[in-house]
Design a protein around this motif. Structure first.
Motif, short mmCIF file in Angstrom:
data_model
loop_
_atom_site.label_atom_id
_atom_site.label_comp_id
_atom_site.label_asym_id
_atom_site.label_seq_id
_atom_site.Cartn_x
_atom_site.Cartn_y
_atom_site.Cartn_z
N ARG A 20 0.83 -1.16 -0.06
CA ARG A 20 0.00 0.05 -0.04
C ARG A 20 0.67 1.37 -0.25
N GLY A 21 0.85 2.18 -0.85
CA GLY A 21 1.11 3.56 -0.91
C GLY A 21 0.09 4.60 -0.36
N LEU A 22 1.02 5.33 0.41
CA LEU A 22 0.49 6.59 0.86
C LEU A 22 0.68 7.78 0.53
N LEU A 23 0.66 9.09 -0.15
CA LEU A 23 1.21 10.00 -0.42
C LEU A 23 1.17 10.90 0.91
N PHE A 24 2.37 11.30 0.81
CA PHE A 24 2.27 12.71 1.71
C PHE A 24 2.24 14.09 1.55
N PRO A 25 1.34 14.41 2.37
CA PRO A 25 1.05 15.51 1.99
C PRO A 25 1.74 17.51 2.40
N GLY A 26 3.32 16.77 3.09
CA GLY A 26 4.24 17.55 3.70
C GLY A 26 3.33 18.13 4.98
N ASP A 27 3.72 19.05 6.00
CA ASP A 27 3.47 19.21 6.98
C ASP A 27 4.34 18.65 8.05
N ASP A 28 3.24 17.93 8.95
CA ASP A 28 4.13 17.37 10.04
C ASP A 28 3.72 15.34 9.55
N LEU A 29 5.41 15.10 9.69
CA LEU A 29 5.64 13.29 8.82
C LEU A 29 4.79 11.98 10.59
N MET A 30 4.89 13.21 11.61
CA MET A 30 4.19 11.90 12.38
C MET A 30 2.66 12.10 12.83
N ALA A 31 2.18 13.47 12.38
CA ALA A 31 1.34 13.75 12.58
C ALA A 31 -0.09 12.65 11.10
N PHE A 32 1.08 13.35 10.15
CA PHE A 32 0.55 11.98 9.24
C PHE A 32 0.44 10.28 8.52
N LEU A 33 1.27 9.48 9.96
CA LEU A 33 1.57 8.23 10.18
C LEU A 33 0.83 8.04 11.39
N GLN A 34 0.47 8.55 12.50
CA GLN A 34 -0.62 8.21 13.00
C GLN A 34 -1.18 7.49 13.30
N PRO A 35 -2.52 7.46 12.23
CA PRO A 35 -3.41 6.48 12.72
C PRO A 35 -2.71 4.82 11.29
N GLU A 36 -1.33 4.79 10.71
CA GLU A 36 -1.78 4.22 10.69
C GLU A 36 -0.21 3.01 11.86
N LEU A 37 0.47 3.84 12.87
CA LEU A 37 0.92 2.99 13.57
C LEU A 37 -0.04 2.17 14.54
N LYS A 38 0.53 1.42 13.95
CA LYS A 38 0.20 -0.39 15.41
C LYS A 38 0.95 -1.08 15.57
N PRO A 39 1.12 -1.87 16.16
CA PRO A 39 1.67 -2.79 16.83
C PRO A 39 2.68 -3.74 15.89
N ALA A 40 3.80 -4.06 15.70
CA ALA A 40 4.19 -5.15 14.14
C ALA A 40 3.09 -6.44 15.10
#
Length: 174
Positions: free
Chosen positions: A154-174
């Protein structure tokens, strides 16, 4: 890395425009500036048990603007900076080839590692025990997303700004 370790999801990150600001052909540490939240995002995914890989086109090498050693040195400096907050990139993959490279050694009509081709991602998948179904590629260009699609992630297009805020919804334990 041994392929016998249990598979883990991987976060594939483009470099310029995702991890660092992209004024064009960044190759010196003094010109490198982290995107807000980039280091924190890497650290968060490390803590969650994900692999973190950089996959970056570096046509500036083939164009003769800088050397491969400059890319390697910059990646080492990035690693040092990440280590300050107990974060790491598990592997860096870069493609210096380009169809219009000024230097013959780097000229290739369709470099397999140059995004949108998936070569760098496929190399990581071959070298590391990656859970393909849970992995994601973050890029700032359609070519990044196309490389992810061709590699089966899966690919996600980063719009800029804050990477952590953008990725927070994807953060799940391995």
């Amino acid at each position: 890395m041994t392929r016998t370790a249990p598979p883990r999801p991987a976060l594939f990150l483009d470099r310029d425009g995702v991890l660092n600001e992209d004024p064009g052909y960044v190759h010196r540490w003094e010109d490198f500036h982290w995107i807000p939240g980039a280091r924190e995002a890497v650290a968060a995914f490390n803590r969650a048990g994900w692999w973190v890989f950089v996959v970056t086109n570096q046509s500036g090498v083939g164009r003769g603007y800088y050397a491969e050693d400059d890319v390697v040195t910059l990646h080492a400096k990035m690693s040092e900076s990440l280590a300050e907050i107990e974060a790491r990139i598990d592997a860096f993959y870069y493609c210096p080839q380009h169809p219009d490279a000024a230097l013959d050694a780097y000229r290739h009509p369709d470099p397999p590692d140059r995004k949108p081709n998936p070569g760098m991602i496929l190399r990581a998948l071959n070298e590391w025990p990656v859970d393909l179904s849970r992995s994601i590629m973050i890029g700032d260009k359609p070519s990044d997303l196309e490389a992810a699609r061709r590699a089966g992630i899966r690919g996600l297009l980063f719009p800029g700004d804050d990477l952590m805020a953008f990725l927070q919804p994807e953060l799940k334990p391995a």
